[in-house]
Design a protein around this motif. Structure first.
Motif, mmCIF file in Angstrom:
data_model
loop_
_atom_site.group_PDB
_atom_site.id
_atom_site.type_symbol
_atom_site.label_atom_id
_atom_site.label_comp_id
_atom_site.label_asym_id
_atom_site.label_seq_id
_atom_site.Cartn_x
_atom_site.Cartn_y
_atom_site.Cartn_z
ATOM 1 N N THR A 509 110.051 -13.948 -13.972
ATOM 2 C CA THR A 509 110.600 -14.055 -15.333
ATOM 3 C C THR A 509 111.449 -15.318 -15.457
ATOM 4 O O THR A 509 111.351 -16.048 -16.460
ATOM 5 N N ASN A 510 112.277 -15.578 -14.444
ATOM 6 C CA ASN A 510 113.067 -16.831 -14.442
ATOM 7 C C ASN A 510 112.149 -18.036 -14.526
ATOM 8 O O ASN A 510 112.369 -18.951 -15.323
ATOM 9 N N ALA A 511 111.098 -18.037 -13.677
ATOM 10 C CA ALA A 511 110.163 -19.171 -13.660
ATOM 11 C C ALA A 511 109.549 -19.349 -15.041
ATOM 12 O O ALA A 511 109.392 -20.484 -15.523
ATOM 13 N N LEU A 512 109.212 -18.230 -15.711
ATOM 14 C CA LEU A 512 108.624 -18.320 -17.061
ATOM 15 C C LEU A 512 109.625 -18.902 -18.051
ATOM 16 O O LEU A 512 109.260 -19.636 -18.970
ATOM 17 N N LYS A 537 106.765 -20.200 -6.846
ATOM 18 C CA LYS A 537 106.909 -21.653 -7.054
ATOM 19 C C LYS A 537 106.498 -22.014 -8.478
ATOM 20 O O LYS A 537 105.482 -21.511 -8.972
ATOM 21 N N ASP A 538 107.330 -22.850 -9.129
ATOM 22 C CA ASP A 538 106.934 -23.282 -10.470
ATOM 23 C C ASP A 538 107.038 -24.788 -10.601
ATOM 24 O O ASP A 538 107.656 -25.455 -9.765
ATOM 25 N N THR A 539 106.389 -25.307 -11.652
ATOM 26 C CA THR A 539 106.441 -26.757 -11.899
ATOM 27 C C THR A 539 107.301 -27.028 -13.147
ATOM 28 O O THR A 539 107.006 -27.922 -13.935
ATOM 29 N N LYS A 550 124.868 -22.570 -5.962
ATOM 30 C CA LYS A 550 125.668 -21.690 -6.819
ATOM 31 C C LYS A 550 124.833 -20.703 -7.623
ATOM 32 O O LYS A 550 125.360 -19.738 -8.167
ATOM 33 N N ILE A 551 123.542 -20.971 -7.751
ATOM 34 C CA ILE A 551 122.719 -20.144 -8.654
ATOM 35 C C ILE A 551 122.658 -18.682 -8.250
ATOM 36 O O ILE A 551 122.321 -17.831 -9.064
ATOM 37 N N PHE A 552 122.981 -18.384 -6.977
ATOM 38 C CA PHE A 552 122.953 -16.980 -6.552
ATOM 39 C C PHE A 552 124.300 -16.286 -6.822
ATOM 40 O O PHE A 552 124.480 -15.127 -6.489
ATOM 41 N N PHE A 556 126.300 -17.215 -13.088
ATOM 42 C CA PHE A 556 126.123 -18.675 -13.029
ATOM 43 C C PHE A 556 124.897 -19.120 -13.819
ATOM 44 O O PHE A 556 123.822 -18.562 -13.702
ATOM 45 N N HIS A 557 125.129 -20.174 -14.646
ATOM 46 C CA HIS A 557 124.025 -20.788 -15.380
ATOM 47 C C HIS A 557 124.082 -22.279 -15.123
ATOM 48 O O HIS A 557 125.156 -22.858 -15.107
ATOM 49 N N THR A 558 122.932 -22.901 -14.980
ATOM 50 C CA THR A 558 122.943 -24.370 -14.822
ATOM 51 C C THR A 558 122.977 -25.007 -16.200
ATOM 52 O O THR A 558 122.648 -24.368 -17.209
ATOM 53 N N GLY A 568 120.012 -16.182 -20.149
ATOM 54 C CA GLY A 568 120.099 -14.848 -19.535
ATOM 55 C C GLY A 568 121.533 -14.479 -19.247
ATOM 56 O O GLY A 568 122.468 -15.136 -19.721
ATOM 57 N N THR A 569 121.691 -13.467 -18.395
ATOM 58 C CA THR A 569 123.032 -12.960 -18.097
ATOM 59 C C THR A 569 123.700 -13.702 -16.953
ATOM 60 O O THR A 569 124.908 -13.615 -16.766
ATOM 61 N N GLY A 570 122.877 -14.384 -16.134
ATOM 62 C CA GLY A 570 123.429 -15.061 -14.953
ATOM 63 C C GLY A 570 123.652 -14.091 -13.816
ATOM 64 O O GLY A 570 124.369 -14.397 -12.846
ATOM 65 N N LEU A 571 123.041 -12.917 -13.911
ATOM 66 C CA LEU A 571 123.247 -11.903 -12.868
ATOM 67 C C LEU A 571 121.992 -11.660 -12.040
ATOM 68 O O LEU A 571 122.047 -11.146 -10.933
ATOM 69 N N GLY A 572 120.820 -12.060 -12.592
ATOM 70 C CA GLY A 572 119.522 -11.759 -11.960
ATOM 71 C C GLY A 572 119.469 -12.179 -10.489
ATOM 72 O O GLY A 572 119.163 -11.368 -9.618
ATOM 73 N N LEU A 573 119.784 -13.437 -10.201
ATOM 74 C CA LEU A 573 119.659 -13.935 -8.824
ATOM 75 C C LEU A 573 120.685 -13.296 -7.887
ATOM 76 O O LEU A 573 120.420 -13.116 -6.698
HETATM 77 P P1 ADP Z 1 119.704 -15.625 -15.711
HETATM 78 O O1 ADP Z 1 119.621 -14.209 -16.038
HETATM 79 O O2 ADP Z 1 120.679 -16.411 -16.522
HETATM 80 O O3 ADP Z 1 118.412 -16.268 -15.560
HETATM 81 P P2 ADP Z 1 119.772 -15.813 -12.933
HETATM 82 O O4 ADP Z 1 120.781 -15.373 -11.929
HETATM 83 O O5 ADP Z 1 118.439 -15.194 -12.853
HETATM 84 O O6 ADP Z 1 120.412 -15.652 -14.329
HETATM 85 O O7 ADP Z 1 119.652 -17.351 -12.799
HETATM 86 C C1 ADP Z 1 120.794 -18.182 -12.601
HETATM 87 C C2 ADP Z 1 120.515 -19.567 -13.046
HETATM 88 O O8 ADP Z 1 119.604 -20.159 -12.151
HETATM 89 C C3 ADP Z 1 119.815 -19.659 -14.376
HETATM 90 O O9 ADP Z 1 120.739 -19.697 -15.421
HETATM 91 C C4 ADP Z 1 119.074 -20.966 -14.274
HETATM 92 O O10 ADP Z 1 119.921 -22.018 -14.653
HETATM 93 C C5 ADP Z 1 118.780 -21.078 -12.797
HETATM 94 N N1 ADP Z 1 117.360 -20.722 -12.527
HETATM 95 C C6 ADP Z 1 116.896 -19.567 -12.035
HETATM 96 N N2 ADP Z 1 115.551 -19.624 -11.858
HETATM 97 C C7 ADP Z 1 115.162 -20.872 -12.213
HETATM 98 C C8 ADP Z 1 113.890 -21.554 -12.257
HETATM 99 N N3 ADP Z 1 112.780 -20.986 -11.873
HETATM 100 N N4 ADP Z 1 113.902 -22.852 -12.678
HETATM 101 C C9 ADP Z 1 115.053 -23.449 -13.060
HETATM 102 N N5 ADP Z 1 116.261 -22.853 -13.068
HETATM 103 C C10 ADP Z 1 116.327 -21.582 -12.647
#
Ligand code: ADP
Length: 607
Positions: A509-512, A537-539, A550-552, A556-558, A568-573
């Motif tokens: 879902t993140n990759a999408l 893996k995504d392109t 930090k993404i985990f 956290f959002h980039t 999203g919520t920033g909690l998935g990872l």
């Molecule tokens: P969210 O629910 O906001 O997606 P995640 O914890 O799943 O929260 O992701 C944290 C952050 O990691 C996202 O806000 C995004 O910036 C970055 N991220 C996660 N997966 C990808 C991806 N496949 N490509 C680029 N950025 C990603």
């Protein structure tokens, strides 16, 4: 001259040249005397023998001239006699002037006297009347002939004397030649032995200090700077030794000054290390402790004097930590952090860094234990707070959502379009809030260890197929190419299939979310070191380097440039990480901005 090496070599060389000159001179002198002896043979005796032979011929002719006088022609006899007499005197004079042997003079004197008698007796014969032939014959036989025979005997004796002398001289010359040959051979042999000894002695004498010098240089090369060369000669070698000694002295001074500097630096480093409040250990490549500070002594309950130079496990006795350090070293210090290890009620993050030597080779390993107990406690307070809040939010949020839904369905009265669109907005935001609250509750449940896992051996192919199926539609709507290449025959993983499906779903879902039309998302699985490694893996847009670690983290959002949008919520990872680690696996990400991201996690294989 003997002060320099050049002088010494010249002296030896001159000595050898002198020897050659001496041998040459001796040989020359010997040959000179030999030639003299041969000359003597030719000049002295051969000349005498030749003169005697010719005198012999002349006296024979004179005897014949007397017989001619008696029997045939008197005038012719007298003439012939006189001619031969003068020839005889010629050869006699040659011999008289060439007296070389003992008794030769006596012979010459006697020949002269006998010859005078011979010529006188011929004169007396001429006084006998011409007609009295028998008296003449008688006179000849009794007076002239015995005289003639006497002269012949004397001449033969003289010839014999010279021949004997000649043979003696020849024998002497042969002996001389042989003696000379032996003498030259002996002298040559002596000279060769002498020359050999000289060259050996001098070569040894010259080379000995050289060998000494070489062995001293070798010792210096091996680090022994206490070498002093005691060559006291005044020659080039002596000078070389003096220069060498000066060089060693300078080298020693330099080493001492460098050593001093190194010691200063070492003491400084030690003071810094000791004063660091975080526990710190330095291991060598054999995992022996070579340095530790007092915080580390306290943490592991060890003393420096007992721990130094002992293997890490003998002092720290934590096999799990040792294995993790080992795998970090083996992976060349990629991901060099061990998180949240617990020692006596305190939590530490361990950073493992390589220490390189001057050749840029990794020689030692630095372990720093960062005390994160306070952060952990704060985190716990925060987690508890979030847990309470999210649970407190859930009931009123459900009521709000239900109420909104009832109003929207116009079960309690009609609503106008404006009211409807406001309520739809409330419902949309309410759904987002519900998703956040649900994820928060899920996360706090997992983190608190209250989550129940249903571990079993299951096929990764099945999990992937089930998870991906509902997502194909979303992907094709976006124009993203979603595919997987997981092999059906791969070994099973030991996992909770529902939780892993949730992990996969979240990653896909993140990759999408972060890909556009035309991009690819591919899922694959490989086996590595008894673990299965799954990759999503995504392109898509990729993740800036500074955010990769930090993404985990929770919430956290980039920020992707201007295109900043919270998706999203920033909690998935964070939930993904918790679930994967609860399975004994690891999750990490490799990503390049504008190239794409590769999220990987590992799971244990069923045995
Ligand atoms: P969210 O629910 O906001 O997606 P995640 O914890 O799943 O929260 O992701 C944290 C952050 O990691 C996202 O806000 C995004 O910036 C970055 N991220 C996660 N997966 C990808 C991806 N496949 N490509 C680029 N950025 C990603």
């Amino acid at each position: 001259m003997l002060k320099t090496l050049k002088g010494k070599i010249s002296v030896v060389y001159l000595g050898l040249v002198l020897l050659v000159v001496i041998i040459g001179t001796i040989s020359g002198i010997n040959l000179y005397y030999l030639s003299k002896t041969i000359d003597g043979l030719m000049i002295d005796n051969y000349k005498s023998i030749k003169a005697v032979n010719l005198m012999n011929e002349e006296i024979d002719n004179q005897n014949n001239a007397i017989l001619t006088y008696i029997y045939q022609d008197r005038q012719a006899g007298i003439k012939q006699f006189n001619q031969d007499s003068s020839a005889f005197y010629d050869w006699y004079n040659v011999e008289a002037n060439n007296i070389t042997e003992k008794n030769e003079g006596k012979y010459v004197e006697e020949i002269k006297n006998a010859y005078v008698d011979f010529t006188t007796s011929f004169s007396s014969l001429q006084e006998i009347p011409v007609s009295d032939n028998s008296s003449m014959l008688y006179y000849y036989k009794t007076k002239i002939k015995p005289n003639f025979d006497h002269i012949k005997d004397l001449l033969n004796g003289l010839a014999q004397l010279n021949e004997t002398a000649m043979f003696e001289k020849k024998t002497n010359a042969t002996m001389d030649a042989k003696n000379s040959m032996y003498a030259i051979l002996i002298i040559t042999l002596i000279a060769a032995i002498f020359g050999f000894i000289i060259s050996m002695v001098f070569t040894n004498r010259f080379l000995k200090p050289m060998e000494y010098l070489i062995s001293s240089i070798r010792k210096v090369k091996e680090g022994d700077l206490d070498q002093i060369i005691s060559i006291t000669t005044d020659d080039e070698l002596g000078k070389l030794a003096t220069e060498f000694n000066n060089m060693i002295k300078r080298l020693k001074q330099y080493e001492e000054s460098q050593l001093g500097k190194i010691m200063d630096e070492r003491n400084k480093t030690l003071s810094i290390v000791k004063s660091i409040s975080d526990p710190l250990l330095v291991l060598n490549s054999d995992y022996k402790i070579i340095l530790l500070n007092s915080a580390a002594e306290e943490l592991f309950g060890i003393e420096e004097k007992n721990a130094v130079n002992k293997h890490f496990l003998l002092s720290v006795k934590d096999e799990k930590l040792f294995e993790e350090i080992n795998s970090i070293v083996d992976s060349n210090f990629v991901n060099n952090k061990i998180e949240q290890i617990k020692y006596s009620d305190k939590y530490y993050d361990v950073t493992i860094s390589p220490i390189e030597n001057y050749k840029s080779e990794i020689s030692d390993i630095l372990l720093v234990f960062h005390n994160i107990t306070e952060f952990k406690e704060l985190d716990q307070v925060k987690d508890d707070f979030i847990s309470i809040i999210s649970h407190e939010f859930k009931t009123p949020l459900t009521s709000i959502m239900m109420g909104t839904s009832i109003i929207l369905e116009e079960k309690i009265g009609t609503i106008n379009e404006k009211q409807k669109s406001t309520l739809l907005a409330i419902e949309e935001e309410g759904e987002k809030l519900t998703e956040l609250v649900n994820e928060l509750i899920e996360l706090t449940k997992i983190e608190s260890g209250k989550e129940v896992y249903n571990f079993k051996c299951c096929s990764m192919f099945g999990i992937v197929e089930n998870t991906i199926k509902p997502l194909y539609n979303i992907a094709s709507e976006k124009g993203v190419n979603l595919s997987h290449s997981v092999d059906e025959d791969l070994p099973c993983v030991y996992a909770d299939p529902e939780k892993i499906s949730w992990v996969l779903n979240n990653l896909i879902t993140n990759a999408l979310k972060y890909t556009d039309a035309g991009d690819d998302i591919s899922i694959s699985a490989t086996i590595d070191n008894n673990m299965m490694q799954i990759s999503v893996k995504d392109t898509g847009v990729g993740i800036p380097k500074e955010y990769k670690d930090k993404i985990f983290d929770k919430f956290f959002h980039t920020k992707n440039g201007d295109d900043f949008e919270i998706k999203g919520t920033g909690l998935g990872l964070a939930v993904v990480k918790e679930i994967v680690e609860a399975h004994g696996g690891k999750v990490w990400c490799e990503s390049d901005l504008d190239v794409g991201s590769n999220f990987m996690f590992t799971l244990p294989i069923c045995h």
